[in-house]
Design a protein around this motif. Structure first.
Motif, PDB file in Angstrom:
ATOM      1  N   PHE A   1       0.901  -1.251  -0.073  1.00 46.90           N
ATOM      2  CA  PHE A   1      -0.013   0.021  -0.034  1.00 46.90           C
ATOM      3  C   PHE A   1       1.015   1.222   0.035  1.00 46.90           C
ATOM      4  CE2 PHE A   1      -2.873  -2.966   2.081  1.00 46.90           C
ATOM      5  CZ  PHE A   1      -3.884  -3.009   1.181  1.00 46.90           C
ATOM      6  N   LEU A   2       1.819   1.039   0.742  1.00 55.23           N
ATOM      7  CA  LEU A   2       2.713   2.496   0.858  1.00 55.23           C
ATOM      8  C   LEU A   2       3.351   2.369  -0.330  1.00 55.23           C
ATOM      9  CD1 LEU A   2       4.554   2.055   4.321  1.00 55.23           C
ATOM     10  CD2 LEU A   2       2.767   3.581   3.747  1.00 55.23           C
ATOM     11  N   VAL A   3       3.941   1.478  -1.191  1.00 54.42           N
ATOM     12  CA  VAL A   3       4.528   1.521  -2.375  1.00 54.42           C
ATOM     13  C   VAL A   3       3.697   2.117  -3.341  1.00 54.42           C
ATOM     14  CG1 VAL A   3       5.861   0.232  -4.151  1.00 54.42           C
ATOM     15  CG2 VAL A   3       6.111  -0.494  -2.063  1.00 54.42           C
ATOM     16  N   GLU A   4       2.339   1.598  -3.499  1.00 51.39           N
ATOM     17  CA  GLU A   4       1.572   2.123  -4.561  1.00 51.39           C
ATOM     18  C   GLU A   4       1.220   3.348  -4.219  1.00 51.39           C
ATOM     19  OE1 GLU A   4      -1.420  -0.835  -4.430  1.00 51.39           O
ATOM     20  OE2 GLU A   4      -0.533  -2.400  -5.673  1.00 51.39           O
ATOM     21  N   LYS A   5       1.176   3.851  -3.038  1.00 47.58           N
ATOM     22  CA  LYS A   5       0.674   5.353  -2.814  1.00 47.58           C
ATOM     23  C   LYS A   5       1.916   6.245  -3.240  1.00 47.58           C
ATOM     24  CE  LYS A   5      -0.758   8.057   1.376  1.00 47.58           C
ATOM     25  NZ  LYS A   5      -1.106   8.117   2.746  1.00 47.58           N
ATOM     26  N   HIS A   6       3.324   6.022  -2.969  1.00 46.73           N
ATOM     27  CA  HIS A   6       4.391   7.007  -3.089  1.00 46.73           C
ATOM     28  C   HIS A   6       5.117   6.654  -4.243  1.00 46.73           C
ATOM     29  CE1 HIS A   6       3.349   8.630   0.876  1.00 46.73           C
ATOM     30  NE2 HIS A   6       3.311   7.393   1.472  1.00 46.73           N
TER      31      HIS A   6
ATOM     32  N   THR B   1      14.154   3.914  -7.890  1.00 47.23           N
ATOM     33  CA  THR B   1      12.888   3.751  -7.238  1.00 47.23           C
ATOM     34  C   THR B   1      12.817   2.562  -6.553  1.00 47.23           C
ATOM     35  OG1 THR B   1      11.829   5.131  -8.913  1.00 47.23           O
ATOM     36  CG2 THR B   1      10.374   4.314  -7.451  1.00 47.23           C
ATOM     37  N   GLN B   2      13.241   1.460  -7.039  1.00 48.67           N
ATOM     38  CA  GLN B   2      13.150   0.186  -6.462  1.00 48.67           C
ATOM     39  C   GLN B   2      14.019   0.143  -5.283  1.00 48.67           C
ATOM     40  OE1 GLN B   2      12.948  -3.410  -8.966  1.00 48.67           O
ATOM     41  NE2 GLN B   2      14.689  -4.185  -7.598  1.00 48.67           N
ATOM     42  N   GLU B   3      15.149   0.311  -5.531  1.00 46.94           N
ATOM     43  CA  GLU B   3      16.256   0.531  -4.469  1.00 46.94           C
ATOM     44  C   GLU B   3      15.902   1.302  -3.091  1.00 46.94           C
ATOM     45  OE1 GLU B   3      20.154   2.005  -5.493  1.00 46.94           O
ATOM     46  OE2 GLU B   3      20.240   0.455  -7.268  1.00 46.94           O
ATOM     47  N   VAL B   4      15.018   2.524  -3.578  1.00 43.73           N
ATOM     48  CA  VAL B   4      14.639   3.234  -2.514  1.00 43.73           C
ATOM     49  C   VAL B   4      13.695   2.830  -1.640  1.00 43.73           C
ATOM     50  CG1 VAL B   4      13.324   5.563  -1.869  1.00 43.73           C
ATOM     51  CG2 VAL B   4      15.072   5.692  -3.758  1.00 43.73           C
ATOM     52  N   PHE B   5      12.524   2.101  -2.299  1.00 47.43           N
ATOM     53  CA  PHE B   5      11.807   1.422  -1.391  1.00 47.43           C
ATOM     54  C   PHE B   5      12.295   0.326  -0.540  1.00 47.43           C
ATOM     55  CE2 PHE B   5       8.577   3.554  -3.949  1.00 47.43           C
ATOM     56  CZ  PHE B   5       7.772   4.135  -3.065  1.00 47.43           C
ATOM     57  N   ILE B   6      13.348  -0.369  -1.273  1.00 50.50           N
ATOM     58  CA  ILE B   6      13.855  -1.495  -0.479  1.00 50.50           C
ATOM     59  C   ILE B   6      14.688  -1.056   0.736  1.00 50.50           C
ATOM     60  CG2 ILE B   6      15.507  -3.450  -0.624  1.00 50.50           C
ATOM     61  CD1 ILE B   6      14.616  -3.651  -3.566  1.00 50.50           C
ATOM     62  N   GLN B   7      15.465   0.016   0.473  1.00 55.71           N
ATOM     63  CA  GLN B   7      16.153   0.629   1.592  1.00 55.71           C
ATOM     64  C   GLN B   7      15.141   1.109   2.611  1.00 55.71           C
ATOM     65  OE1 GLN B   7      18.842   3.640  -0.096  1.00 55.71           O
ATOM     66  NE2 GLN B   7      19.342   4.287   2.110  1.00 55.71           N
ATOM     67  N   ALA B   8      14.123   1.821   2.155  1.00 57.74           N
ATOM     68  CA  ALA B   8      13.009   1.934   3.243  1.00 57.74           C
ATOM     69  C   ALA B   8      12.397   0.940   4.181  1.00 57.74           C
ATOM     70  CB  ALA B   8      11.785   3.030   2.473  1.00 57.74           C
ATOM     71  N   PHE B   9      12.098  -0.098   3.265  1.00 57.81           N
ATOM     72  CA  PHE B   9      11.427  -1.174   3.863  1.00 57.81           C
ATOM     73  C   PHE B   9      12.619  -1.751   5.115  1.00 57.81           C
ATOM     74  CE2 PHE B   9      10.821  -5.917   4.271  1.00 57.81           C
ATOM     75  CZ  PHE B   9       9.490  -5.730   4.772  1.00 57.81           C
ATOM     76  N   GLN B  10      13.774  -1.652   4.616  1.00 58.49           N
ATOM     77  CA  GLN B  10      14.772  -2.493   5.251  1.00 58.49           C
ATOM     78  C   GLN B  10      15.098  -1.472   7.008  1.00 58.49           C
ATOM     79  OE1 GLN B  10      17.951  -3.119   2.740  1.00 58.49           O
ATOM     80  NE2 GLN B  10      17.729  -4.876   2.577  1.00 58.49           N
ATOM     81  N   SER B  11      14.830  -0.335   6.593  1.00 59.62           N
ATOM     82  CA  SER B  11      15.210   0.715   7.899  1.00 59.62           C
ATOM     83  C   SER B  11      13.949   1.274   8.441  1.00 59.62           C
ATOM     84  CB  SER B  11      15.841   2.036   7.070  1.00 59.62           C
ATOM     85  OG  SER B  11      16.571   1.680   6.165  1.00 59.62           O
ATOM     86  N   LEU B  12      12.761   0.430   8.049  1.00 63.64           N
ATOM     87  CA  LEU B  12      11.453   0.944   8.691  1.00 63.64           C
ATOM     88  C   LEU B  12      11.683   1.199   9.942  1.00 63.64           C
ATOM     89  CD1 LEU B  12       9.222   1.917   6.882  1.00 63.64           C
ATOM     90  CD2 LEU B  12       8.131  -0.339   7.185  1.00 63.64           C
ATOM     91  N   GLN B  13      12.211   0.172  10.712  1.00 65.85           N
ATOM     92  CA  GLN B  13      12.238   0.214  12.096  1.00 65.85           C
ATOM     93  C   GLN B  13      12.937   1.614  12.866  1.00 65.85           C
ATOM     94  OE1 GLN B  13      14.064  -3.612  13.027  1.00 65.85           O
ATOM     95  NE2 GLN B  13      12.153  -4.499  13.809  1.00 65.85           N
ATOM     96  N   LYS B  14      13.696   2.297  12.015  1.00 63.86           N
ATOM     97  CA  LYS B  14      14.477   3.195  12.361  1.00 63.86           C
ATOM     98  C   LYS B  14      13.596   4.669  12.175  1.00 63.86           C
ATOM     99  CE  LYS B  14      18.813   1.573  10.900  1.00 63.86           C
ATOM    100  NZ  LYS B  14      19.781   1.933   9.926  1.00 63.86           N
ATOM    101  N   PHE B  15      12.319   4.428  11.420  1.00 70.19           N
ATOM    102  CA  PHE B  15      11.582   5.545  11.091  1.00 70.19           C
ATOM    103  C   PHE B  15      10.968   6.007  12.555  1.00 70.19           C
ATOM    104  CE2 PHE B  15       7.095   7.018   9.779  1.00 70.19           C
ATOM    105  CZ  PHE B  15       7.471   8.265   9.493  1.00 70.19           C
TER     106      PHE B  15
ATOM    107  N   ARG C   1      13.824  12.193   1.547  1.00 68.26           N
ATOM    108  CA  ARG C   1      15.242  12.203   2.009  1.00 68.26           C
ATOM    109  C   ARG C   1      16.123  11.178   1.390  1.00 68.26           C
ATOM    110  NH1 ARG C   1      14.020  13.922   8.090  1.00 68.26           N
ATOM    111  NH2 ARG C   1      13.644  16.240   7.597  1.00 68.26           N
ATOM    112  N   ILE C   2      15.418   9.825   1.599  1.00 69.08           N
ATOM    113  CA  ILE C   2      16.169   8.632   1.293  1.00 69.08           C
ATOM    114  C   ILE C   2      16.210   8.702  -0.532  1.00 69.08           C
ATOM    115  CG2 ILE C   2      15.902   5.949   0.843  1.00 69.08           C
ATOM    116  CD1 ILE C   2      14.287   5.985   3.217  1.00 69.08           C
ATOM    117  N   ALA C   3      15.265   9.050  -1.266  1.00 66.43           N
ATOM    118  CA  ALA C   3      15.230   9.338  -2.596  1.00 66.43           C
ATOM    119  C   ALA C   3      16.433  10.161  -2.998  1.00 66.43           C
ATOM    120  CB  ALA C   3      13.999   9.648  -3.296  1.00 66.43           C
ATOM    121  N   VAL C   4      16.420  11.302  -2.391  1.00 57.95           N
ATOM    122  CA  VAL C   4      17.409  12.388  -2.835  1.00 57.95           C
ATOM    123  C   VAL C   4      18.802  11.908  -2.661  1.00 57.95           C
ATOM    124  CG1 VAL C   4      18.280  14.906  -2.178  1.00 57.95           C
ATOM    125  CG2 VAL C   4      15.869  14.271  -2.493  1.00 57.95           C
ATOM    126  N   ASN C   5      19.045  11.294  -1.483  1.00 54.34           N
ATOM    127  CA  ASN C   5      20.540  10.631  -1.029  1.00 54.34           C
ATOM    128  C   ASN C   5      20.894   9.602  -1.905  1.00 54.34           C
ATOM    129  OD1 ASN C   5      20.909  12.378   1.013  1.00 54.34           O
ATOM    130  ND2 ASN C   5      19.907  11.046   2.907  1.00 54.34           N
TER     131      ASN C   5
END
Lengths: 143, 193
Positions: free
Chosen positions: B20-25, B47-61, B73-77
Protein backbone atom coordinates in the motif's frame (compact mmCIF):
# COMPACT_ATOMS: atom_id res chain seq x y z
CA UNK A 1 11.97 48.67 -17.77
CA UNK A 2 15.58 47.45 -17.75
CA UNK A 3 16.92 43.95 -18.45
CA UNK A 4 17.53 43.02 -14.79
CA UNK A 5 13.99 43.88 -13.77
CA UNK A 6 12.61 42.10 -16.82
CA UNK A 7 14.56 38.91 -16.06
CA UNK A 8 13.42 39.09 -12.45
CA UNK A 9 9.77 39.16 -13.55
CA UNK A 10 10.06 36.50 -16.25
CA UNK A 11 8.84 33.57 -14.14
CA UNK A 12 5.79 35.47 -12.98
CA UNK A 13 5.20 36.69 -16.55
CA UNK A 14 5.29 33.17 -17.92
CA UNK A 15 2.93 31.93 -15.25
CA UNK A 16 0.54 34.86 -15.78
CA UNK A 17 0.93 36.14 -12.23
CA UNK A 18 1.81 39.77 -13.07
CA UNK A 19 -0.59 42.71 -12.78
CA UNK A 20 -1.64 44.10 -16.16
CA UNK A 21 0.58 47.23 -16.00
CA UNK A 22 3.84 45.35 -15.30
CA UNK A 23 2.86 42.61 -17.70
CA UNK A 24 2.56 45.14 -20.53
CA UNK A 25 5.96 46.62 -19.62
CA UNK A 26 7.63 43.18 -19.65
CA UNK A 27 5.98 42.34 -22.98
CA UNK A 28 7.14 45.60 -24.51
CA UNK A 29 10.68 45.07 -23.22
CA UNK A 30 10.80 41.51 -24.58
CA UNK A 31 9.74 42.75 -28.00
CA UNK A 32 12.54 45.27 -28.06
CA UNK A 33 15.37 43.31 -26.32
CA UNK A 34 16.81 40.26 -28.06
CA UNK A 35 18.83 39.11 -25.04
CA UNK A 36 15.84 39.06 -22.71
CA UNK A 37 13.76 37.36 -25.40
CA UNK A 38 16.44 34.65 -25.70
CA UNK A 39 16.38 34.10 -21.93
CA UNK A 40 12.58 33.99 -21.98
CA UNK A 41 12.59 31.40 -24.77
CA UNK A 42 15.21 29.23 -23.03
CA UNK A 43 13.33 29.28 -19.74
CA UNK A 44 10.14 28.38 -21.56
CA UNK A 45 11.97 25.42 -23.13
CA UNK A 46 13.31 24.38 -19.71
CA UNK A 47 9.81 24.44 -18.24
CA UNK A 48 8.57 22.42 -21.22
CA UNK A 49 11.26 19.78 -20.61
CA UNK A 50 10.54 19.64 -16.85
CA UNK A 51 6.83 19.21 -17.55
CA UNK A 52 7.55 16.55 -20.17
CA UNK A 53 9.62 14.47 -17.72
CA UNK A 54 7.11 14.98 -14.93
CA UNK A 55 4.32 13.21 -16.78
CA UNK A 56 6.35 10.05 -17.45
CA UNK A 57 4.81 7.28 -15.40
CA UNK A 58 6.63 4.27 -13.91
CA UNK A 59 5.89 0.77 -15.08
CA UNK A 60 2.48 -0.30 -13.67
CA UNK A 61 4.13 -3.46 -12.31
CA UNK A 62 6.80 -1.56 -10.40
CA UNK A 63 5.14 -2.18 -7.02
CA UNK A 64 4.86 -5.90 -7.81
CA UNK A 65 8.55 -5.92 -8.77
CA UNK A 66 9.49 -4.19 -5.52
CA UNK A 67 7.42 -6.57 -3.39
CA UNK A 68 8.86 -9.59 -5.22
CA UNK A 69 12.39 -8.32 -4.62
CA UNK A 70 11.69 -7.81 -0.91
CA UNK A 71 10.21 -11.32 -0.68
CA UNK A 72 13.25 -12.82 -2.42
CA UNK A 73 15.62 -10.98 -0.09
CA UNK A 74 13.73 -12.18 2.97
CA UNK A 75 13.64 -15.76 1.71
CA UNK A 76 17.36 -15.60 1.06
CA UNK A 77 18.01 -14.26 4.56
CA UNK A 78 15.79 -16.94 6.11
CA UNK A 79 17.39 -19.74 4.10
CA UNK A 80 20.84 -18.64 5.27
CA UNK A 81 19.68 -18.72 8.87
CA UNK A 82 18.11 -22.18 8.44
CA UNK A 83 21.36 -23.81 7.24
CA UNK A 84 22.76 -25.98 10.10
CA UNK A 85 26.01 -25.01 11.83
CA UNK A 86 27.83 -28.05 10.35
CA UNK A 87 27.04 -27.03 6.73
CA UNK A 88 27.54 -23.32 7.33
CA UNK A 89 30.84 -23.40 9.28
CA UNK A 90 32.35 -26.86 9.90
CA UNK A 91 32.10 -28.17 6.33
CA UNK A 92 33.77 -25.17 4.64
CA UNK A 93 36.44 -25.16 7.39
CA UNK A 94 37.20 -28.87 6.84
CA UNK A 95 37.45 -28.35 3.08
CA UNK A 96 39.81 -25.40 3.57
CA UNK A 97 42.02 -27.39 5.99
CA UNK A 98 42.13 -30.34 3.55
CA UNK A 99 43.20 -28.09 0.69
CA UNK A 100 45.92 -26.46 2.82
CA UNK A 101 47.17 -29.91 3.98
CA UNK A 102 47.28 -31.18 0.38
CA UNK A 103 49.27 -28.16 -0.78
CA UNK A 104 51.69 -28.47 2.17
CA UNK A 105 52.24 -32.20 1.50
CA UNK A 106 52.91 -31.45 -2.14
CA UNK A 107 55.52 -28.84 -1.25
CA UNK A 108 57.26 -31.16 1.24
CA UNK A 109 57.35 -34.12 -1.17
CA UNK A 110 58.62 -31.83 -3.92
CA UNK A 111 61.52 -30.68 -1.73
CA UNK A 112 62.52 -34.25 -0.74
CA UNK A 113 62.81 -35.40 -4.35
CA UNK A 114 66.15 -34.73 -6.09
CA UNK A 115 66.71 -35.54 -9.77
CA UNK A 116 69.56 -37.96 -10.68
CA UNK A 117 71.50 -35.23 -12.50
CA UNK A 118 71.86 -33.30 -9.25
CA UNK A 119 73.36 -36.23 -7.26
CA UNK A 120 77.13 -36.18 -6.78
CA UNK A 121 77.82 -39.92 -7.12
CA UNK A 122 76.15 -41.93 -9.83
CA UNK A 123 75.05 -45.35 -8.52
CA UNK A 124 76.88 -48.35 -9.98
CA UNK A 125 73.85 -49.72 -11.73
CA UNK A 126 73.39 -46.38 -13.55
CA UNK A 127 76.96 -46.13 -14.86
CA UNK A 128 75.99 -48.32 -17.86
CA UNK A 129 73.67 -45.55 -18.89
CA UNK A 130 76.21 -42.81 -18.35
CA UNK A 131 76.83 -41.42 -21.85
CA UNK A 132 79.95 -39.60 -20.76
CA UNK A 133 81.63 -42.88 -19.81
CA UNK A 134 80.92 -44.57 -23.18
CA UNK A 135 83.69 -45.02 -25.69
CA UNK A 136 83.80 -42.46 -28.47
CA UNK A 137 82.25 -43.65 -31.71
CA UNK A 138 84.98 -41.83 -33.67
CA UNK A 139 87.69 -44.08 -32.23
CA UNK A 140 85.88 -47.16 -33.51
CA UNK A 141 85.62 -45.94 -37.08
CA UNK A 142 88.24 -46.67 -39.72
CA UNK A 143 88.81 -43.04 -40.63
CA UNK B 1 -5.59 4.16 6.78
CA UNK B 2 -2.67 6.52 7.46
CA UNK B 3 0.94 5.80 6.61
CA UNK B 4 1.78 5.49 10.30
CA UNK B 5 -0.93 2.88 10.82
CA UNK B 6 0.32 0.89 7.84
CA UNK B 7 3.89 1.08 9.17
CA UNK B 8 2.69 -0.22 12.53
CA UNK B 9 1.10 -3.21 10.76
CA UNK B 10 4.28 -3.91 8.81
CA UNK B 11 6.39 -3.80 11.95
CA UNK B 12 3.96 -6.26 13.54
CA UNK B 13 4.78 -8.72 10.77
CA UNK B 14 2.29 -7.94 8.01
CA UNK B 15 4.84 -7.41 5.27
CA UNK B 16 2.23 -7.32 2.49
CA UNK B 17 0.90 -4.03 3.90
CA UNK B 18 4.04 -2.40 2.52
CA UNK B 19 2.51 -2.72 -0.94
CA UNK B 20 0.00 0.00 0.00
CA UNK B 21 2.82 2.38 0.87
CA UNK B 22 4.67 1.55 -2.35
CA UNK B 23 1.60 2.08 -4.51
CA UNK B 24 0.77 5.32 -2.75
CA UNK B 25 4.21 6.90 -2.99
CA UNK B 26 5.88 5.32 -6.03
CA UNK B 27 4.86 8.07 -8.47
CA UNK B 28 6.30 10.87 -6.34
CA UNK B 29 9.56 9.00 -5.73
CA UNK B 30 9.79 8.12 -9.42
CA UNK B 31 9.34 11.82 -10.35
CA UNK B 32 12.03 12.92 -7.90
CA UNK B 33 14.52 10.35 -9.16
CA UNK B 34 13.64 11.25 -12.74
CA UNK B 35 14.61 14.86 -11.97
CA UNK B 36 18.11 13.65 -11.14
CA UNK B 37 18.61 10.80 -13.63
CA UNK B 38 16.42 11.68 -16.68
CA UNK B 39 16.25 8.04 -17.76
CA UNK B 40 13.15 5.90 -17.25
CA UNK B 41 14.85 2.52 -16.76
CA UNK B 42 17.50 3.85 -14.40
CA UNK B 43 14.83 5.76 -12.50
CA UNK B 44 12.70 2.64 -12.06
CA UNK B 45 15.72 0.74 -10.73
CA UNK B 46 16.52 3.56 -8.32
CA UNK B 47 12.88 3.81 -7.19
CA UNK B 48 13.04 0.10 -6.40
CA UNK B 49 16.27 0.61 -4.43
CA UNK B 50 14.69 3.47 -2.48
CA UNK B 51 11.68 1.40 -1.43
CA UNK B 52 13.83 -1.58 -0.48
CA UNK B 53 16.12 0.67 1.56
CA UNK B 54 13.08 2.23 3.23
CA UNK B 55 11.65 -1.22 4.02
CA UNK B 56 14.91 -2.36 5.57
CA UNK B 57 15.16 0.82 7.67
CA UNK B 58 11.49 0.98 8.62
CA UNK B 59 12.29 0.24 12.27
CA UNK B 60 14.43 3.37 12.36
CA UNK B 61 11.49 5.54 11.26
CA UNK B 62 10.47 7.34 14.44
CA UNK B 63 7.66 9.44 13.01
CA UNK B 64 9.25 12.81 13.81
CA UNK B 65 8.53 13.76 10.19
CA UNK B 66 5.92 12.36 7.83
CA UNK B 67 6.69 9.11 6.01
CA UNK B 68 6.70 10.91 2.65
CA UNK B 69 9.33 13.40 3.88
CA UNK B 70 11.46 10.53 5.15
CA UNK B 71 11.04 8.76 1.80
CA UNK B 72 11.97 11.93 -0.09
CA UNK B 73 15.20 12.16 1.92
CA UNK B 74 16.09 8.57 1.07
CA UNK B 75 15.30 9.22 -2.61
CA UNK B 76 17.39 12.41 -2.78
CA UNK B 77 20.36 10.76 -1.05
CA UNK B 78 20.12 7.67 -3.26
CA UNK B 79 19.94 9.83 -6.40
CA UNK B 80 22.92 11.95 -5.38
CA UNK B 81 24.93 8.83 -4.50
CA UNK B 82 24.15 7.31 -7.86
CA UNK B 83 25.26 10.49 -9.65
CA UNK B 84 28.49 10.61 -7.60
CA UNK B 85 29.25 6.99 -8.52
CA UNK B 86 28.52 7.72 -12.17
CA UNK B 87 30.90 10.71 -12.07
CA UNK B 88 33.67 8.54 -10.61
CA UNK B 89 33.30 5.94 -13.33
CA UNK B 90 32.97 8.54 -16.09
CA UNK B 91 36.76 9.00 -16.20
CA UNK B 92 37.17 5.35 -17.14
CA UNK B 93 34.33 5.64 -19.64
CA UNK B 94 36.06 8.60 -21.27
CA UNK B 95 39.32 6.65 -21.46
CA UNK B 96 37.38 3.79 -23.05
CA UNK B 97 35.79 6.21 -25.48
CA UNK B 98 39.23 7.47 -26.61
CA UNK B 99 40.19 3.87 -27.26
CA UNK B 100 37.06 3.48 -29.33
CA UNK B 101 35.58 0.60 -27.35
CA UNK B 102 32.77 2.38 -25.59
CA UNK B 103 29.66 4.25 -26.60
CA UNK B 104 28.67 7.62 -25.23
CA UNK B 105 25.70 7.46 -22.89
CA UNK B 106 22.54 8.89 -24.40
CA UNK B 107 19.39 9.90 -22.65
CA UNK B 108 16.35 7.85 -23.47
CA UNK B 109 13.12 9.65 -22.87
CA UNK B 110 10.07 8.43 -24.77
CA UNK B 111 8.72 10.90 -27.28
CA UNK B 112 4.93 11.09 -27.47
CA UNK B 113 3.65 9.27 -30.54
CA UNK B 114 1.68 12.21 -31.86
CA UNK B 115 4.78 14.39 -32.26
CA UNK B 116 6.09 14.73 -35.79
CA UNK B 117 9.78 13.68 -36.25
CA UNK B 118 11.14 17.25 -36.71
CA UNK B 119 9.56 18.37 -33.48
CA UNK B 120 10.66 15.19 -31.74
CA UNK B 121 14.27 15.82 -32.80
CA UNK B 122 14.08 19.43 -31.65
CA UNK B 123 12.60 18.35 -28.35
CA UNK B 124 15.35 15.78 -27.90
CA UNK B 125 18.05 18.42 -28.44
CA UNK B 126 16.26 20.76 -26.07
CA UNK B 127 15.98 18.01 -23.48
CA UNK B 128 19.67 17.26 -23.59
CA UNK B 129 20.51 20.94 -23.25
CA UNK B 130 18.22 21.44 -20.26
CA UNK B 131 19.33 18.17 -18.61
CA UNK B 132 22.96 19.12 -19.09
CA UNK B 133 22.34 22.56 -17.53
CA UNK B 134 20.48 20.95 -14.62
CA UNK B 135 23.24 18.39 -14.08
CA UNK B 136 25.85 21.14 -13.86
CA UNK B 137 24.22 22.69 -10.77
CA UNK B 138 25.71 22.14 -7.30
CA UNK B 139 23.99 19.32 -5.38
CA UNK B 140 21.98 21.47 -2.96
CA UNK B 141 20.72 23.81 -5.71
CA UNK B 142 19.88 20.85 -7.88
CA UNK B 143 17.97 19.14 -5.07
CA UNK B 144 15.98 22.29 -4.34
CA UNK B 145 15.07 22.91 -7.99
CA UNK B 146 14.15 19.25 -8.64
CA UNK B 147 11.87 19.13 -5.59
CA UNK B 148 10.34 22.42 -6.66
CA UNK B 149 9.92 21.79 -10.40
CA UNK B 150 9.32 18.03 -10.54
CA UNK B 151 7.38 17.49 -7.33
CA UNK B 152 5.77 20.92 -7.05
CA UNK B 153 6.67 21.05 -3.36
CA UNK B 154 6.40 24.29 -1.41
CA UNK B 155 9.51 25.96 0.00
CA UNK B 156 8.38 24.89 3.46
CA UNK B 157 8.21 21.22 2.43
CA UNK B 158 11.56 21.44 0.65
CA UNK B 159 13.09 23.06 3.74
CA UNK B 160 11.81 20.17 5.84
CA UNK B 161 13.22 17.56 3.47
CA UNK B 162 16.59 19.32 3.15
CA UNK B 163 16.68 20.01 6.87
CA UNK B 164 17.21 23.74 6.41
CA UNK B 165 15.26 26.99 6.69
CA UNK B 166 12.69 28.30 4.21
CA UNK B 167 14.87 31.34 3.59
CA UNK B 168 17.80 29.12 2.67
CA UNK B 169 15.60 27.17 0.25
CA UNK B 170 14.37 30.37 -1.36
CA UNK B 171 17.96 31.53 -1.83
CA UNK B 172 18.96 28.12 -3.21
CA UNK B 173 16.14 28.15 -5.75
CA UNK B 174 16.96 31.70 -6.84
CA UNK B 175 20.63 30.81 -7.29
CA UNK B 176 19.70 27.61 -9.09
CA UNK B 177 17.46 29.52 -11.52
CA UNK B 178 20.17 32.11 -12.17
CA UNK B 179 22.80 29.40 -12.74
CA UNK B 180 20.43 27.43 -14.93
CA UNK B 181 19.77 30.55 -17.01
CA UNK B 182 23.50 31.22 -17.45
CA UNK B 183 24.21 27.63 -18.35
CA UNK B 184 21.33 27.46 -20.83
CA UNK B 185 22.52 30.65 -22.50
CA UNK B 186 26.09 29.37 -22.85
CA UNK B 187 24.89 25.97 -24.12
CA UNK B 188 22.54 27.54 -26.66
CA UNK B 189 25.36 29.80 -27.92
CA UNK B 190 27.59 26.73 -28.30
CA UNK B 191 24.91 24.85 -30.22
CA UNK B 192 24.40 27.84 -32.58
CA UNK B 193 28.15 27.92 -33.32
Amino acid sequence: MNCNLCKHELNAYREGRLPEGIRAQVKAHLESCEDCMAVYNLETIADKVFNHEKVIQPNPFLSTRIMAKIETMEQHANSRESIPFYSRVVKPALISVSVIAAVYTGVVVGNVYQPASQTENIPVELTYFNDAALESVDLLSDN
Amino acid sequence: MTDEEIIKQILQGNRDAYRFLVEKHQSMIFRTCMGFLHDKDETEDLTQEVFIQAFQSLQKFKGSSSFSTWLYRIAVNASLNKIRKAKKSSLFQRLGFFHGNDQMKTFDIPIPENEIPENAFLLDEQKQMVQSALNSLPENQRTAIVLSKYDDLSQKEIAFIMNTSEGAVEALIQRAKANLREKLLSLSKKSIK
